[in-house]
Write a protein that holds these residues in place. Structure first.
Motif, mmCIF file in Angstrom:
data_model
loop_
_atom_site.group_PDB
_atom_site.id
_atom_site.type_symbol
_atom_site.label_atom_id
_atom_site.label_comp_id
_atom_site.label_asym_id
_atom_site.label_seq_id
_atom_site.Cartn_x
_atom_site.Cartn_y
_atom_site.Cartn_z
ATOM 1 N N PRO A 386 0.842 -1.186 0.000
ATOM 2 C CA PRO A 386 0.000 0.000 0.000
ATOM 3 C C PRO A 386 0.887 1.248 0.000
ATOM 4 O O PRO A 386 1.918 1.271 0.667
ATOM 5 C CB PRO A 386 -0.767 -0.104 1.325
ATOM 6 C CG PRO A 386 -0.629 -1.529 1.766
ATOM 7 C CD PRO A 386 0.669 -2.009 1.213
ATOM 8 N N SER A 433 -5.435 4.758 -1.997
ATOM 9 C CA SER A 433 -6.383 3.705 -2.350
ATOM 10 C C SER A 433 -6.105 3.214 -3.767
ATOM 11 O O SER A 433 -5.879 4.015 -4.667
ATOM 12 C CB SER A 433 -7.814 4.253 -2.277
ATOM 13 O OG SER A 433 -8.718 3.355 -2.904
ATOM 14 N N TRP A 509 -9.384 0.072 -0.374
ATOM 15 C CA TRP A 509 -8.098 0.379 0.259
ATOM 16 C C TRP A 509 -7.491 -0.944 0.697
ATOM 17 O O TRP A 509 -8.135 -1.697 1.435
ATOM 18 C CB TRP A 509 -8.299 1.260 1.499
ATOM 19 C CG TRP A 509 -8.866 2.615 1.205
ATOM 20 C CD1 TRP A 509 -10.123 2.897 0.774
ATOM 21 C CD2 TRP A 509 -8.183 3.873 1.317
ATOM 22 N NE1 TRP A 509 -10.274 4.249 0.606
ATOM 23 C CE2 TRP A 509 -9.101 4.877 0.935
ATOM 24 C CE3 TRP A 509 -6.886 4.251 1.714
ATOM 25 C CZ2 TRP A 509 -8.769 6.230 0.928
ATOM 26 C CZ3 TRP A 509 -6.556 5.600 1.714
ATOM 27 C CH2 TRP A 509 -7.483 6.569 1.323
#
Ligand code: WTA
Length: 646
Positions: A386, A433, A509
């Protein structure tokens, strides 16, 4: 791009100028939704097939999929010859740059001839379609040539990252049953030649199935030689004919095996096949990056030794006739501006890299990219973990000059190609995201029982329909394939192993691996969320968070942080400030039990933080296996920082 603030934070509208000429428009989602299989069939027609398929997908025995059943194609022909035949032989396929600064330019015509020579050499060495060939190489053009030569004759390549140990190589040679190893004397890393051949000698000594070792001369360092087994690449390949007629293979013919670590010690050999894989890597590369073959200069700054390199340095870009940059070395050699120098030198328009690199450059400071002309860039990509909003914003501003959209692409070795990502010119971007399933991909967020969750909830990421570039099995272990990915919610649902949250607007996400989700007093907290909060503090450059077992709360949050250059203070005050910062940011439940200021974090060669080792430290255990670390001395430095009692 102008910025606006919505309920979930900052948003960046899709740049209109890019949208006007983008390869795909907003209607691509509706088209895929109308008829998913017809959509993928259309994308398969971007390739050149020797024989059309009879059926798009055979899913009669889930989870064993067959895509483009009955179709035949040659993957290397699709990446090379067809572009030459269409009159693009003089187009540059790769601007290659060695770490010491030596360069090579390979046009599509030259690359085709090199691959034909190598294919002829493999045939001379008795390699047959279906045989496994290990490639243990530095980032040099011969690595790509070797992969495509295998593809051309239907041999299955198995690239083992050049930084892996002899043990790791040996276990992979054994598991795959390799007959040939292609390697080099060494490669350049951090300003010095590093050796590869000794590890090959060690590993091959334990692998009786390996008949030959083909060695590329790169660094000219001395190598041990086993007569009758070892052969120089230049002796065997250079004298071959530059012509070779490609044979068409079945769409499901195995293309490569890529080993990836799982939850047990034995790595999993992820198997990818030909037609579906090439279809999805080519289409995603074209759509996600808006690739314009005539004008773009594309750079995936990653190693060929992991899946990002396979799909987005080799197969996707070549299938799309891209002009790519390929770089051998590390970002800081001989100076920290090396990458930016390359962007300036080659006029790179699209850059695809990993958040860990972005955070490293962030740590070095924005003066480094600011010293170079990066105005050629028009689009950026991120992959591997991420990307926290702070790093996203920094990347956007300091590398992308505030004008380049960032494609945060979620996917895995197993998925073969992009699965969740925004699309350029289509999606309004939400930093942090990965946003939406790619057209033709069905991704959902479910609870522990597999019930789909609505917007504004947190659960597990699953893929509910098969996709063309999906793994077909774990090499030699169908049961493990079923158990690992297709048993938690039944044989029709792929369990990705990642936690995910859907926000109120339906954006996805990614929250990190589910084994990285902590449970503190019955509350689920993502390590990523706490890391993101920590790096949101102005003093912190990088953070890694683990859940350490705790007698009262189940798990306690332990954080390791690297401070930014300007933040000298590493005393108790700062630690308290950071703990309070996280508590304020996420909630008191997320307040780290302990924060340790360190100089480095343990990372794998693909840039992932090895939380497992940090957990060992946090729980005061003997360190587990450190063989996949880029630098195993990092763990000693971290242990030295620990208070004797903890
Ligand atoms: C993580 C790399 C969040 C994820 C292509 C996945 C990501 C694992 C992203 C696969 C992203 C990859 N956002 N997480 N954009 N991309 N991941 O097999 O946990 O090396 O399961 O493939 O990396 O890693 P792999």
């Amino acid at each position: 791009m102008s910025e606006s603030t919505g309920p979930e934070g900052r948003r960046f509208p899709a740049p209109q100028q890019l949208a006007a000429a983008a390869n795909v428009g907003p209607d691509v989602y509706a088209e895929a939704d109308r008829d998913r299989l017809a959509f993928w069939e259309t994308q398969a027609r971007r390739l050149s097939w020797a024989q059309e398929w009879d059926e798009v997908l055979d899913w009669s025995k889930p989870p064993f999929a067959k895509w483009f059943v009955g179709g035949k194609l040659n993957v290397a022909y699709n990446c090379l010859d067809r572009h030459v035949e269409a009159g693009h032989g003089d187009q540059v396929a790769y601007h290659w740059e060695g770490e010491p600064g030596d360069t090579r330019t390979l046009t599509y015509a030259q690359l085709t001839e090199d691959v034909c020579r190598a294919a002829n050499a493999l045939l001379e060495l008795g390699v047959q379609a279906g045989d496994r060939v290990a490639i243990y190489m530095p980032m040099i053009p011969e690595t790509v040539v070797a992969m495509l030569a295998c593809a051309r004759i239907g041999a299955v390549h198995m690239v083992v990252f050049g930084g892996f140990s002899a043990d790791a190589l040996a276990s992979r040679l054994d598991d795959a049953g390799a007959v040939l190893v292609i390697t080099a004397d060494g490669g350049y890393r951090r300003g010095a030649p590093s050796a590869l051949k000794p590890a090959v000698d060690d590993a091959v000594g334990r692998s009786p199935g390996v008949r030959n070792v083909l060695v590329v001369k790169r660094t000219e360092q001395d190598v041990e030689w086993t007569e009758g087994r070892d052969l120089w690449w230049h002796d065997v390949v250079d004298r071959q004919s530059p012509r070779h007629t490609p044979e068409a293979f079945d769409a499901e013919h195995p293309l490569y095996i890529m080993y990836t670590s799982g939850t047990t010690a034995k790595p999993k050999g992820i198997l990818h096949t030909s037609g579906g894989y090439l279809t999805q890597v080519a289409f995603t590369h074209w759509a996600t990056f808006d690739l314009k073959p005539d004008t773009d200069v594309y750079w995936t700054a990653a190693d060929v030794g992991w899946v990002t390199g396979h799909s987005y340095i080799v197969y996707g870009p070549l299938a799309n006739r891209a002009t790519s940059v390929m770089y051998e070395g590390t970002p800081e050699t001989p100076h920290r501006g090396r990458w930016f120098e390359l962007i300036q030198k080659y006029g790179v328009t699209i850059l695809y890299t990993a958040p860990t690199v972005i955070r490293t450059v962030m740590k070095w400071g924005e003066d480094i990219p600011a010293g170079f002309d990066l105005t050629s860039l028009r689009l950026l990509g991120s992959v591997g973990e991420p990307i926290n909003p702070e790093a996203w914003l920094w990347y956007h501003q300091n590398i992308g000059g505030g004008r380049c959209p960032i494609m945060d692409t979620w996917w895995q070795t197993e998925t073969g190609a992009h699965m969740i990502t925004p699309l350029p010119g289509v999606t309004d971007l939400v930093p942090g995201s990965a946003q939406h399933p790619f057209p033709g991909i069905s991704a959902k967020v479910v609870d522990d029982e597999g019930n789909e969750l609505g917007d504004d909830s947190t659960g597990l990421l699953v893929l509910t329909e098969p996709w063309p570039s999906m793994l077909r099995t774990i090499w030699g272990d169908d049961d493990r394939y079923v158990d690992t990915y297709w048993s938690r919610f039944g044989t029709n649902v792929y369990f990705a192993g990642d936690g995910a949250k859907k926000d109120a607007d339906g954006n996805i996400w990614l929250l990190g691996r589910v084994d990285d989700v902590m449970n503190v007093s019955g509350h689920r907290i993502s390590t990523t969320e706490v890391e993101s909060s920590l790096v949101g503090h102005p003093t912190v450059a990088e953070a890694a968070v683990v859940g350490a077992s705790d007698p009262t709360t189940g798990q306690g949050i332990v954080a390791f942080v690297i401070l930014r250059g300007s933040a000298e203070d590493s005393g108790e005050d700062l630690v308290q400030t950071l703990r309070n910062h996280v508590a304020r940011d996420i909630g008191p439940i997320a307040k780290p039990r302990q924060i340790m200021v360190v100089q480095e974090l343990p990372k794998t060669r693909s840039g992932k933080i090895m939380r497992r080792l940090l957990r060992d430290v946090a729980e005061n255990r003997e360190l587990g296996d450190v063989t996949t670390l880029t630098d195993s001395s990092v763990m000693n430095l971290i242990k030295e920082k620990l208070p004797a009692s903890s």
